[in-house]
Motif scaffolding. Structure first.
Motif, PDB file in Angstrom:
ATOM      1  N   LEU A  62     -20.417   9.178  14.096  1.00 48.05           N
ATOM      2  CA  LEU A  62     -20.719   8.144  13.125  1.00 48.05           C
ATOM      3  C   LEU A  62     -19.963   8.313  11.771  1.00 48.05           C
ATOM      4  N   SER A  63     -19.703   9.508  11.456  1.00 46.69           N
ATOM      5  CA  SER A  63     -18.982   9.855  10.197  1.00 46.69           C
ATOM      6  C   SER A  63     -17.529   9.264  10.338  1.00 46.69           C
ATOM      7  N   ASN A  64     -16.891   9.608  11.586  1.00 49.08           N
ATOM      8  CA  ASN A  64     -15.514   9.374  11.617  1.00 49.08           C
ATOM      9  C   ASN A  64     -15.326   7.803  11.840  1.00 49.08           C
ATOM     10  N   ALA A  65     -16.311   7.276  12.445  1.00 53.16           N
ATOM     11  CA  ALA A  65     -16.138   5.605  12.396  1.00 53.16           C
ATOM     12  C   ALA A  65     -16.238   5.206  11.302  1.00 53.16           C
ATOM     13  N   ARG A  66     -17.460   5.528  10.295  1.00 50.35           N
ATOM     14  CA  ARG A  66     -17.650   5.028   9.030  1.00 50.35           C
ATOM     15  C   ARG A  66     -16.230   5.299   8.067  1.00 50.35           C
ATOM     16  N   ALA A  67     -15.889   6.652   8.167  1.00 52.67           N
ATOM     17  CA  ALA A  67     -14.642   7.022   7.363  1.00 52.67           C
ATOM     18  C   ALA A  67     -13.422   6.114   7.840  1.00 52.67           C
ATOM     19  N   PHE A  68     -13.405   5.756   9.165  1.00 55.21           N
ATOM     20  CA  PHE A  68     -12.129   5.006   9.411  1.00 55.21           C
ATOM     21  C   PHE A  68     -12.213   3.534   8.701  1.00 55.21           C
ATOM     22  N   HIS A  69     -13.442   3.073   8.721  1.00 57.03           N
ATOM     23  CA  HIS A  69     -13.419   1.962   7.981  1.00 57.03           C
ATOM     24  C   HIS A  69     -13.021   1.656   6.628  1.00 57.03           C
ATOM     25  N   LEU A  70     -13.694   2.819   5.954  1.00 55.36           N
ATOM     26  CA  LEU A  70     -13.508   2.954   4.494  1.00 55.36           C
ATOM     27  C   LEU A  70     -11.734   3.306   4.084  1.00 55.36           C
ATOM     28  N   GLY A  71     -11.273   3.884   4.888  1.00 55.36           N
ATOM     29  CA  GLY A  71      -9.895   4.050   4.626  1.00 55.36           C
ATOM     30  C   GLY A  71      -9.127   2.922   4.883  1.00 55.36           C
ATOM     31  N   ILE A  72      -9.356   2.180   6.117  1.00 61.25           N
ATOM     32  CA  ILE A  72      -8.728   0.800   6.140  1.00 61.25           C
ATOM     33  C   ILE A  72      -8.971  -0.124   5.082  1.00 61.25           C
ATOM     34  N   ALA A  73     -10.180  -0.115   4.557  1.00 64.72           N
ATOM     35  CA  ALA A  73     -10.612  -0.968   3.376  1.00 64.72           C
ATOM     36  C   ALA A  73      -9.579  -0.705   2.012  1.00 64.72           C
ATOM     37  N   ILE A  74      -9.448   0.708   1.954  1.00 67.89           N
ATOM     38  CA  ILE A  74      -8.522   1.067   0.760  1.00 67.89           C
ATOM     39  C   ILE A  74      -7.110   0.643   1.172  1.00 67.89           C
ATOM     40  N   GLU A  75      -6.707   0.890   2.298  1.00 63.90           N
ATOM     41  CA  GLU A  75      -5.452   0.503   2.728  1.00 63.90           C
ATOM     42  C   GLU A  75      -4.870  -0.858   2.630  1.00 63.90           C
ATOM     43  N   ASN A  76      -6.028  -1.645   3.139  1.00 65.61           N
ATOM     44  CA  ASN A  76      -5.771  -3.347   2.855  1.00 65.61           C
ATOM     45  C   ASN A  76      -5.808  -3.577   1.529  1.00 65.61           C
ATOM     46  N   ALA A  77      -6.638  -2.994   0.657  1.00 66.20           N
ATOM     47  CA  ALA A  77      -6.602  -3.383  -0.884  1.00 66.20           C
ATOM     48  C   ALA A  77      -5.108  -3.190  -1.212  1.00 66.20           C
ATOM     49  N   THR A  78      -4.557  -1.991  -0.934  1.00 69.11           N
ATOM     50  CA  THR A  78      -3.281  -1.589  -1.692  1.00 69.11           C
ATOM     51  C   THR A  78      -2.340  -2.574  -1.133  1.00 69.11           C
ATOM     52  N   LYS A  79      -2.123  -2.923  -0.091  1.00 67.95           N
ATOM     53  CA  LYS A  79      -1.312  -4.068   0.780  1.00 67.95           C
ATOM     54  C   LYS A  79      -1.526  -5.286  -0.064  1.00 67.95           C
ATOM     55  N   ALA A  80      -2.697  -5.641  -0.571  1.00 70.42           N
ATOM     56  CA  ALA A  80      -2.790  -6.908  -1.153  1.00 70.42           C
ATOM     57  C   ALA A  80      -2.169  -6.929  -2.576  1.00 70.42           C
ATOM     58  N   ARG A  81      -2.414  -5.722  -3.111  1.00 65.61           N
ATOM     59  CA  ARG A  81      -1.893  -5.543  -4.625  1.00 65.61           C
ATOM     60  C   ARG A  81      -0.246  -5.403  -4.347  1.00 65.61           C
ATOM     61  N   LYS A  82       0.438  -4.577  -3.447  1.00 65.75           N
ATOM     62  CA  LYS A  82       1.693  -4.742  -3.091  1.00 65.75           C
ATOM     63  C   LYS A  82       2.432  -6.176  -2.787  1.00 65.75           C
ATOM     64  N   ILE A  83       1.607  -7.004  -2.170  1.00 63.62           N
ATOM     65  CA  ILE A  83       1.829  -8.358  -2.001  1.00 63.62           C
ATOM     66  C   ILE A  83       2.086  -8.959  -3.238  1.00 63.62           C
ATOM     67  N   ILE A  84       1.101  -8.928  -3.994  1.00 66.32           N
ATOM     68  CA  ILE A  84       1.186  -9.591  -5.340  1.00 66.32           C
ATOM     69  C   ILE A  84       2.180  -9.133  -6.208  1.00 66.32           C
ATOM     70  N   ASN A  85       2.779  -7.935  -6.084  1.00 68.34           N
ATOM     71  CA  ASN A  85       3.558  -7.261  -7.037  1.00 68.34           C
ATOM     72  C   ASN A  85       5.070  -7.586  -6.558  1.00 68.34           C
ATOM     73  N   GLY A  86       5.144  -8.213  -5.201  1.00 71.23           N
ATOM     74  CA  GLY A  86       6.359  -8.468  -4.481  1.00 71.23           C
ATOM     75  C   GLY A  86       6.946  -7.334  -3.866  1.00 71.23           C
ATOM     76  N   GLU A  87       6.417  -6.333  -3.574  1.00 68.77           N
ATOM     77  CA  GLU A  87       6.817  -4.920  -3.094  1.00 68.77           C
ATOM     78  C   GLU A  87       6.685  -5.311  -1.675  1.00 68.77           C
ATOM     79  N   ILE A  88       6.011  -6.093  -1.106  1.00 71.26           N
ATOM     80  CA  ILE A  88       6.050  -6.224   0.432  1.00 71.26           C
ATOM     81  C   ILE A  88       6.166  -7.699   0.528  1.00 71.26           C
ATOM     82  N   THR A  89       7.486  -8.059   1.324  1.00 77.15           N
ATOM     83  CA  THR A  89       7.786  -9.371   1.735  1.00 77.15           C
ATOM     84  C   THR A  89       7.917  -9.280   3.040  1.00 77.15           C
TER      85      THR A  89
END
Length: 200
Positions: A62-89
């Motif tokens: 349960l902890s590993n499953a929850r940690a996975f979702h938490l990590g992917i949430a943070i990762e997706n937020a960073t990708k959103a920011r990088k798209i806005i900043n033009g770092e990901i095209t």
């Protein structure tokens, strides 16, 4: 789907933030069973080895499953920011500037976010759990296995809602703030966890 439509969808930072919120919601659904499993395990006392082993496996799962979702949430937020900043095209149907690893700490650092020592330590552990223990039965290398054995992320409510704070820092001044914590999370308690835990 043609190249233009793919580029339009991929380059929509709000889609990435929506996914971050969905991942957080999944993590919150897993919180109660993970926390209860940990508390049950801690109270087992003189139970049989078989019972304790089964309880420990439940906590880890349960902890590993929850940690996975938490990590992917943070990762997706960073990708959103990088798209806005033009770092990901996107060029000819292929993303450029997109990290495909799950080193959550590096994703956040690349956004220029100032982290406390506690947040860095937490993200280092979360990165390990997302890229290794949440998917595999053992760490991908001996050094990591030795470093992180006995430190569980994903089942503790004792500290500040660190994940929410980190994501808020990641999306600060991007225009995505109104999407966070997102409609799915509005009626739930904040995510709370810690990087300190009893040994396996």
């Amino acid at each position: 789907m043609d190249n233009d439509r793919y580029k339009e969808l991929f380059s929509n930072a709000e889609r990435w933030m929506d996914e971050a919120c969905r991942q957080l919601f999944a993590a919150q659904v897993l919180f109660s069973p993970a926390f209860l499993a940990l508390r049950s395990f801690e109270r087992m006392g003189s139970a049989s080895m078989d019972a304790m082993s089964l309880a420990a496996e439940k906590v880890k799962s349960l902890s590993n499953a929850r940690a996975f979702h938490l990590g992917i949430a943070i990762e997706n937020a960073t990708k959103a920011r990088k798209i806005i900043n033009g770092e990901i095209t996107v060029f000819e149907g292929k993303p450029r500037g997109l990290r495909t690893d799950h080193n959550i700490l590096e994703h956040v650092r690349q956004c220029g976010v100032q982290l406390t020592d506690k947040e860095e330590k937490f993200l280092e552990r979360l990165s390990f759990q997302v890229s290794s223990l949440a998917k595999y039965p053992i760490a991908k290398d001996l050094e990591s296995q030795r470093k992180f054995t006995g430190i569980i992320v994903g089942s503790h409510p004792e500290e500040e809602p660190m994940v929410m704070t980190i994501i808020a820092k990641v999306i600060q001044d991007t225009g995505l703030e109104s999407m966070f914590p997102g409609p799915l999370l509005a009626s739930n308690n904040p995510v709370q966890l810690t990087s300190d835990a009893p040994a396996d």
